[in-house]
Design a protein around this motif. Structure first.
Motif, short mmCIF file in Angstrom:
data_model
loop_
_atom_site.label_atom_id
_atom_site.label_comp_id
_atom_site.label_asym_id
_atom_site.label_seq_id
_atom_site.Cartn_x
_atom_site.Cartn_y
_atom_site.Cartn_z
N GLY A 66 -3.94 -3.17 6.36
CA GLY A 66 -3.83 -4.30 5.71
C GLY A 66 -4.35 -3.57 4.23
O GLY A 66 -3.78 -3.96 3.17
N ALA A 67 -5.15 -2.60 4.02
CA ALA A 67 -5.63 -2.15 2.77
C ALA A 67 -4.28 -1.33 2.36
O ALA A 67 -4.15 -1.29 0.92
CB ALA A 67 -6.94 -1.13 3.20
N LEU A 68 -3.75 -0.50 3.08
CA LEU A 68 -2.51 -0.04 2.61
C LEU A 68 -1.50 -0.75 2.25
O LEU A 68 -0.87 -0.57 1.12
CB LEU A 68 -1.94 1.12 3.80
CG LEU A 68 -0.70 1.94 3.56
CD1 LEU A 68 -1.34 3.18 2.70
CD2 LEU A 68 -0.49 2.85 4.84
N ASN A 69 -1.23 -1.95 2.89
CA ASN A 69 -0.18 -3.06 2.55
C ASN A 69 -0.73 -3.66 1.30
O ASN A 69 0.22 -3.69 0.10
CB ASN A 69 0.02 -4.02 3.41
CG ASN A 69 0.70 -3.47 4.83
OD1 ASN A 69 1.26 -2.46 4.60
ND2 ASN A 69 0.68 -4.10 5.88
N GLU A 70 -1.90 -3.87 0.91
CA GLU A 70 -2.38 -4.23 -0.45
C GLU A 70 -2.18 -3.37 -1.46
O GLU A 70 -1.96 -3.89 -2.52
CB GLU A 70 -3.64 -4.75 -0.31
CG GLU A 70 -3.87 -5.95 0.74
CD GLU A 70 -5.55 -6.48 0.83
OE1 GLU A 70 -6.41 -5.74 0.19
OE2 GLU A 70 -5.58 -7.26 2.05
N ALA A 71 -2.56 -2.17 -1.15
CA ALA A 71 -2.41 -1.16 -2.27
C ALA A 71 -0.99 -0.79 -2.55
O ALA A 71 -0.63 -0.75 -4.00
CB ALA A 71 -2.82 0.30 -1.69
N ARG A 72 -0.01 -1.01 -1.69
CA ARG A 72 1.50 -1.01 -2.01
C ARG A 72 1.88 -2.07 -2.74
O ARG A 72 2.58 -2.02 -3.92
CB ARG A 72 2.44 -1.08 -0.75
CG ARG A 72 2.31 0.71 -0.17
CD ARG A 72 2.85 0.47 1.17
NE ARG A 72 2.84 2.05 1.88
CZ ARG A 72 3.01 2.18 3.02
NH1 ARG A 72 3.15 1.09 3.96
NH2 ARG A 72 2.70 3.32 3.39
N THR A 73 1.38 -3.29 -2.45
CA THR A 73 1.58 -4.68 -3.35
C THR A 73 1.34 -4.15 -4.74
O THR A 73 2.01 -4.59 -5.50
CB THR A 73 1.01 -5.89 -2.50
OG1 THR A 73 1.42 -6.17 -1.10
CG2 THR A 73 1.43 -7.31 -3.40
N ARG A 74 -0.03 -3.89 -4.86
CA ARG A 74 -0.47 -3.85 -5.85
C ARG A 74 0.02 -2.70 -7.01
O ARG A 74 0.48 -2.79 -8.14
CB ARG A 74 -2.17 -3.40 -6.28
CG ARG A 74 -3.23 -4.31 -5.79
CD ARG A 74 -4.43 -3.87 -5.89
NE ARG A 74 -4.88 -2.79 -5.24
CZ ARG A 74 -5.34 -2.72 -3.92
NH1 ARG A 74 -5.61 -3.85 -3.14
NH2 ARG A 74 -5.67 -1.55 -3.21
N GLU A 75 0.77 -1.58 -6.17
CA GLU A 75 1.39 -0.41 -6.90
C GLU A 75 2.76 -1.09 -7.14
O GLU A 75 3.11 -0.78 -8.68
CB GLU A 75 1.76 0.39 -5.88
CG GLU A 75 2.47 1.74 -6.59
CD GLU A 75 2.46 2.77 -5.59
OE1 GLU A 75 3.32 3.96 -6.02
OE2 GLU A 75 2.05 2.89 -4.34
N ALA A 76 3.28 -1.79 -6.62
CA ALA A 76 4.59 -2.60 -7.01
C ALA A 76 4.45 -3.55 -8.17
O ALA A 76 5.05 -3.34 -9.19
CB ALA A 76 5.37 -3.39 -5.89
N ALA A 77 3.43 -4.31 -8.12
CA ALA A 77 3.13 -5.23 -9.18
C ALA A 77 2.73 -4.39 -10.59
O ALA A 77 3.16 -4.95 -11.80
CB ALA A 77 1.59 -6.12 -9.06
N LEU A 78 1.93 -3.19 -10.41
CA LEU A 78 1.59 -2.35 -11.51
C LEU A 78 3.15 -1.82 -12.09
O LEU A 78 3.07 -1.74 -13.43
CB LEU A 78 0.76 -1.33 -11.25
CG LEU A 78 -0.69 -1.64 -11.06
CD1 LEU A 78 -1.50 -0.61 -10.23
CD2 LEU A 78 -1.26 -2.08 -12.10
#
Length: 161
Positions: A66-78
Motif C-alpha cells: 500500500g505504501a509503495l503504491n501510494e508512493a508511486r501515485t505521488r511520484e506520478a502526480a509530481l
C-alpha cells in the motif's frame, strides 16, 4: 508343609510381579496419555504461533505494498506537476522573448510600466522561492530527525559499531 510354603511364596511372588507389571502398565498408559496431551498442546500452540506469524507477515506485506503504491501515485502526480511547470516555464520564456522584441520599439512610458510590472513579478517570485526554501529546509530537518531517531540494531547495514 514346605511345598505349601513354596507354593504360597511362589504365588505371592507371582502376584507381586503381576501387580507390579499392572502398576507399571497403568503408569505407562497414564503418563503416555499425559505426554501425548502435552505433544498435542505443543503442536497446537506451534500452529497458532505460525498462523500469527503468517498473519503478521501478510499484514506487513499489505502495508508495504500500500505504501509503495501510494508512493508511486505521488511520484506520478509530481511528474505531472513538473511537466506542467516545465510547459508553463517554456511559455513564459517565449513571452519574455516576445516582450523583449516589442519593448525595443515601445514608448518610454510603456517601458517604465513594463519594468514596474516585472519588478513586482520578481518580488512575488522571490517571496514564493523563500517560502519554498523554508518548507524544504523544514522537510529536510524532519527527515534527518526521523532518520537519527530510528532504532538501529547491530545487524543493520547502517548501524554504528
Amino acid at each position: 508343609m514346605a511345598p505349601l510354603l513354596i507354593t504360597h511364596t511362589a504365588a505371592a511372588v507371582l502376584g507381586a510381579a503381576l501387580a507390579a507389571t499392572a502398576a507399571w502398565q497403568l503408569q505407562d498408559w497414564r503418563l503416555g496419555g499425559q505426554i501425548a496431551a502435552l505433544h498435542a498442546t505443543q503442536a497446537t500452540e506451534r500452529a497458532r504461533a505460525q498462523q500469527a506469524t503468517w498473519a503478521a507477515e501478510r499484514a506487513t506485506a499489505i502495508r508495504y505494498q500500500g505504501a509503495l503504491n501510494e508512493a508511486r501515485t505521488r511520484e506520478a502526480a509530481l511528474q505531472r506537476d513538473a511537466d506542467r511547470a516545465r510547459a508553463e516555464s517554456d511559455g513564459l520564456r517565449e513571452q519574455a522573448a516576445d516582450a523583449a522584441r516589442r519593448i525595443a520599439s515601445a514608448a518610454p512610458a510603456a517601458v517604465a510600466e513594463y519594468a514596474t510590472a516585472v519588478g513586482e513579478l520578481f518580488a512575488d517570485c522571490s517571496r514564493s522561492y523563500q517560502s519554498l526554501a523554508r518548507k524544504a529546509d523544514g522537510h529536510a530537518a524532519d527527515a534527518r530527525a526521523l532518520s537519527e531517531a530510528w532504532p538501529v540494531t547491530a545487524g543493520d547495514p547502517g548501524a554504528s559499531p
